[in-house]
Design a protein around this motif. Structure first.
Motif, PDB file in Angstrom:
ATOM      1  N   GLY A 217       0.820  -1.207   0.000  1.00  9.52           N
ATOM      2  CA  GLY A 217       0.000   0.000   0.000  1.00  9.52           C
ATOM      3  C   GLY A 217       0.856   1.260   0.000  1.00  9.52           C
ATOM      4  O   GLY A 217       2.058   1.224   0.321  1.00  9.52           O
ATOM      5  N   TYR A 218       0.222   2.363  -0.336  1.00 11.02           N
ATOM      6  CA  TYR A 218       0.966   3.603  -0.512  1.00 11.02           C
ATOM      7  C   TYR A 218       1.225   4.339   0.809  1.00 11.02           C
ATOM      8  O   TYR A 218       2.080   5.213   0.870  1.00 11.02           O
ATOM      9  CB  TYR A 218       0.205   4.531  -1.468  1.00 11.02           C
ATOM     10  CG  TYR A 218       0.893   5.847  -1.726  1.00 11.02           C
ATOM     11  CD1 TYR A 218       2.113   5.904  -2.394  1.00 11.02           C
ATOM     12  CD2 TYR A 218       0.343   7.042  -1.268  1.00 11.02           C
ATOM     13  CE1 TYR A 218       2.760   7.102  -2.615  1.00 11.02           C
ATOM     14  CE2 TYR A 218       0.971   8.255  -1.488  1.00 11.02           C
ATOM     15  CZ  TYR A 218       2.183   8.283  -2.161  1.00 11.02           C
ATOM     16  OH  TYR A 218       2.820   9.473  -2.369  1.00 11.02           O
ATOM     17  N   ALA A 219       0.502   3.993   1.864  1.00 12.69           N
ATOM     18  CA  ALA A 219       0.596   4.766   3.118  1.00 12.69           C
ATOM     19  C   ALA A 219       2.027   4.856   3.637  1.00 12.69           C
ATOM     20  O   ALA A 219       2.496   5.931   4.015  1.00 12.69           O
ATOM     21  CB  ALA A 219      -0.313   4.157   4.182  1.00 12.69           C
ATOM     22  N   SER A 220       2.731   3.713   3.656  1.00 15.59           N
ATOM     23  CA  SER A 220       4.100   3.733   4.190  1.00 15.59           C
ATOM     24  C   SER A 220       5.014   4.600   3.337  1.00 15.59           C
ATOM     25  O   SER A 220       5.881   5.313   3.861  1.00 15.59           O
ATOM     26  CB  SER A 220       4.651   2.308   4.270  1.00 15.59           C
ATOM     27  OG  SER A 220       4.693   1.705   2.982  1.00 15.59           O
ATOM     28  N   ALA A 221       4.833   4.565   2.014  1.00 14.68           N
ATOM     29  CA  ALA A 221       5.642   5.409   1.128  1.00 14.68           C
ATOM     30  C   ALA A 221       5.332   6.882   1.370  1.00 14.68           C
ATOM     31  O   ALA A 221       6.247   7.721   1.402  1.00 14.68           O
ATOM     32  CB  ALA A 221       5.370   5.044  -0.333  1.00 14.68           C
ATOM     33  N   PHE A 222       4.055   7.198   1.560  1.00  9.61           N
ATOM     34  CA  PHE A 222       3.669   8.598   1.786  1.00  9.61           C
ATOM     35  C   PHE A 222       4.254   9.118   3.092  1.00  9.61           C
ATOM     36  O   PHE A 222       4.804  10.229   3.138  1.00  9.61           O
ATOM     37  CB  PHE A 222       2.151   8.725   1.795  1.00  9.61           C
ATOM     38  CG  PHE A 222       1.660  10.142   1.935  1.00  9.61           C
ATOM     39  CD1 PHE A 222       1.861  11.062   0.914  1.00  9.61           C
ATOM     40  CD2 PHE A 222       1.009  10.551   3.089  1.00  9.61           C
ATOM     41  CE1 PHE A 222       1.413  12.379   1.037  1.00  9.61           C
ATOM     42  CE2 PHE A 222       0.563  11.860   3.221  1.00  9.61           C
ATOM     43  CZ  PHE A 222       0.761  12.773   2.201  1.00  9.61           C
ATOM     44  N   PHE A 223       4.154   8.323   4.167  1.00  8.61           N
ATOM     45  CA  PHE A 223       4.710   8.774   5.447  1.00  8.61           C
ATOM     46  C   PHE A 223       6.236   8.864   5.384  1.00  8.61           C
ATOM     47  O   PHE A 223       6.842   9.718   6.027  1.00  8.61           O
ATOM     48  CB  PHE A 223       4.277   7.841   6.581  1.00  8.61           C
ATOM     49  CG  PHE A 223       2.868   8.090   7.042  1.00  8.61           C
ATOM     50  CD1 PHE A 223       2.543   9.248   7.735  1.00  8.61           C
ATOM     51  CD2 PHE A 223       1.865   7.186   6.773  1.00  8.61           C
ATOM     52  CE1 PHE A 223       1.250   9.489   8.153  1.00  8.61           C
ATOM     53  CE2 PHE A 223       0.565   7.410   7.180  1.00  8.61           C
ATOM     54  CZ  PHE A 223       0.252   8.572   7.871  1.00  8.61           C
ATOM     55  N   GLY A 224       6.847   8.001   4.606  1.00  2.00           N
ATOM     56  CA  GLY A 224       8.294   8.099   4.429  1.00  2.00           C
ATOM     57  C   GLY A 224       8.708   9.377   3.737  1.00  2.00           C
ATOM     58  O   GLY A 224       9.782   9.935   3.999  1.00  2.00           O
ATOM     59  N   ALA A 225       7.837   9.867   2.863  1.00  2.00           N
ATOM     60  CA  ALA A 225       8.132  11.100   2.125  1.00  2.00           C
ATOM     61  C   ALA A 225       7.873  12.353   2.946  1.00  2.00           C
ATOM     62  O   ALA A 225       8.003  13.466   2.435  1.00  2.00           O
ATOM     63  CB  ALA A 225       7.302  11.149   0.846  1.00  2.00           C
ATOM     64  N   ALA A 226       7.504  12.207   4.224  1.00  2.00           N
ATOM     65  CA  ALA A 226       7.265  13.362   5.090  1.00  2.00           C
ATOM     66  C   ALA A 226       8.487  14.262   5.189  1.00  2.00           C
ATOM     67  O   ALA A 226       8.379  15.450   5.496  1.00  2.00           O
ATOM     68  CB  ALA A 226       6.852  12.893   6.488  1.00  2.00           C
ATOM     69  N   LEU A 227       9.666  13.699   4.907  1.00  2.00           N
ATOM     70  CA  LEU A 227      10.893  14.495   4.942  1.00  2.00           C
ATOM     71  C   LEU A 227      10.795  15.709   4.028  1.00  2.00           C
ATOM     72  O   LEU A 227      11.446  16.735   4.267  1.00  2.00           O
ATOM     73  CB  LEU A 227      12.088  13.636   4.510  1.00  2.00           C
ATOM     74  CG  LEU A 227      12.404  12.415   5.385  1.00  2.00           C
ATOM     75  CD1 LEU A 227      13.572  11.649   4.798  1.00  2.00           C
ATOM     76  CD2 LEU A 227      12.689  12.835   6.802  1.00  2.00           C
ATOM     77  N   ALA A 228      10.004  15.620   2.981  1.00  2.00           N
ATOM     78  CA  ALA A 228       9.865  16.736   2.037  1.00  2.00           C
ATOM     79  C   ALA A 228       9.408  17.996   2.736  1.00  2.00           C
ATOM     80  O   ALA A 228       9.793  19.105   2.356  1.00  2.00           O
ATOM     81  CB  ALA A 228       8.875  16.364   0.931  1.00  2.00           C
TER      82      ALA A 228
END
Length: 509
Positions: A217-228
């Motif tokens: 799922g995309y949720a983990s990728a989205f939270f990982g991109a919080a660095l942006a």
């Protein structure tokens, strides 16, 4: 006929010197910094151009184009934090920001730890920004970026910023304003140009996960991109670090902080969005096949001459960013030293009688990053572990102030500065703390690469700083050697109201 209130019943606000006197200090600086200059200082410290350039490829590789929404999410969260800071600095418009705020809201030992973590995070950030800026300078002059060239340029940027800072507050303000103009051209101007004239992607791309996340799922990728977003939105607190050099700081600094967040957020959106929409090879960037895509985007959209002009703008922004970081760090060191809380405090607390700047603290804010740069030159692999804890450290220091403010509110504190949230203060404070805890979790969460050092490096770096700070605190006991006021938020608020007559005005109604 309704009776008009007399002038004596109207609350007035303290003059700058009078306000400082209530807080236990005397004016030692030139108050030559305007609202615009104070905003420019915070904005160039936040530096959306530097942040977006540094994080663009990483954010897209982890979370794809939807990672842009972290700019909105974090911007809203940090706006809440800036509102809390605004109330605090409006009551305490004194040099040093995080340190004196934490001390007056809680205590000397608590403030020691907040400032210790914060100052190391700032010094490492100074180093990192100068290191990143060296690449732009090398590209402008077509130099091969060898370790020796990188070190020479990095030290040159640190020294140049020191010279500007040493020249005085007026020079600092002028260069910050030039940096602000460069930032706005480099992020908003270029972003609009890319959006309008060079768009190669549809706007729907910002909702396209491009297959990231897979079966999980995309949720983990989205939270990982919080660095942006998390790596971008700090710097607004620097507006308060130079409070004693700002005219009418109790009113102007809260405005400057909020302006920094709002304008910085809009600028970052234009810049990040423009690069995404103008990228001719977006799929390759998301796949991680192009680790430094922005030069290629600029070359394809602006041509060789346009790309060179952008480099000039970017270098100006980097110099201004290092300048603002040095200024903020030196004022924090000065504030720390003025209260006798650090070794060599008498030397660090000296202010130049001619330039009215804390020159010795400035020397430290330039020299220590230079030493770290030399260490990185000797072992380039140290750059990531040295800088990884910086952002988490800054968020920890921020939230120590937010927590201390909430603690004082539970005791009955009502901020007495001209900037006040009134009844909304408690709600905003709670939301800011909740946001901060969430942000720190995202920053501190260990990775999943399987390599212990890589996965835990952020917490390792922060742990080293915290443990060393605690050891010094309990061995040297700097809090016992200082008689600086602590935990006096309620008493100071009452003193300010008594001095201004605001209490009588409220009672009269």
């Amino acid at each position: 006929m309704s009776q008009q209130p007399t002038q004596s019943s109207q609350p007035r606000h303290l003059g700058d010197g009078e306000h400082l006197e209530v807080l236990g200090y005397q004016d030692s600086f030139n108050r030559s910094m305007s609202l615009w200059a104070n905003f420019a200082l915070g904005f160039t410290y936040l530096s959306p151009l530097v942040g977006v350039y540094s994080l663009f490829a990483v954010a897209l590789t982890i979370g794809g184009p939807p990672s842009i929404w972290w700019i909105v999410i974090v911007g809203c969260g940090q706006l809440l934090v800036s509102l809390v800071f605004g109330e605090v600095v409006s009551q305490y418009p004194i040099h040093g920001g995080i340190y004196p705020w934490a001390r007056r809201l809680w205590g000397r030992r608590y403030a020691w730890m907040a400032a210790w973590v914060y100052i190391w995070a700032m010094i490492v950030t100074i180093t990192a920004v100068a290191e990143f800026g060296a690449g732009f300078v090398a590209s402008l002059f077509d130099l091969e970026l060898t370790p020796s060239v990188n070190l020479a340029i990095t030290l040159g940027l640190l020294l140049l910023a020191f010279v500007f800072n040493f020249s005085g507050t007026k020079t600092l303000a002028r260069v910050a304003q030039i940096g602000l103009a460069a930032e706005l051209i480099g992020v908003i101007g270029l972003g609009l140009y890319l959006l309008i004239f060079q768009r190669k992607q549809d706007f729907s791309v910002f909702f396209d996960t491009m297959g990231l996340g897979g079966d999980a799922g995309y949720a983990s990728a989205f939270f990982g991109a919080a660095l942006a977003g998390l790596f971008l939105f700090y710097g607004f607190e620097a507006c308060g670090d130079v409070a004693e050099e700002v005219s009418n700081p109790a009113r102007r600094i809260p405005k400057a902080m909020m302006m920094t967040i709002l304008v910085g957020g809009v600028s970052a959106l234009f810049s990040f969005g423009g690069y995404v929409l103008a990228a001719p090879n977006l799929e390759q960037i998301v796949a991680g096949e192009d680790p430094d895509p922005i030069p290629g985007i600029l070359e394809a959209t602006l041509g060789p001459v346009g790309a060179k002009l952008f480099l000039v703008v970017a270098i100006t922004a980097f110099i201004s960013c290092v300048l603002s970081l040095q200024a903020a760090a030196s004022r924090l060191l000065f504030s720390f030293a003025r209260d006798g809380m650090v070794p060599g405090h008498r030397w660090l607390a000296k202010v130049s009688p001619r330039n009215k700047v804390p020159t010795n603290a400035l020397i430290v804010a330039c020299t220590v990053p230079a030493i770290i740069s030399v260490i990185i030159f000797l072992n380039a692999d140290l750059l990531v572990p040295v800088t990884s804890f910086a952002v988490l450290g800054i968020y920890v220091a921020f939230q120590m102030v937010v927590l201390a403010a909430l603690r004082q509110r539970t005791k009955g504190w009502k901020p007495a500065g001209p900037f006040s949230l009134g009844g909304l203060g408690v709600v905003v404070n709670v939301l800011a703390l909740a946001y901060g805890i969430f942000a720190m979790y995202l920053l501190a969460k260990p990775g999943e690469s399987g390599d212990f050092v890589t996965d835990w490096v952020v917490l390792i770096g922060l742990g080293i700083v915290v443990v060393s700070g605690l050891l010094y605190l309990f061995i040297a006991r700097p809090d016992k050697k200082s008689d600086a006021p602590e935990g006096d938020a309620i008493a100071v608020a009452e003193a300010i109201r008594a001095r201004t007559g605001a209490t009588a005005a409220v009672d009269a109604r």
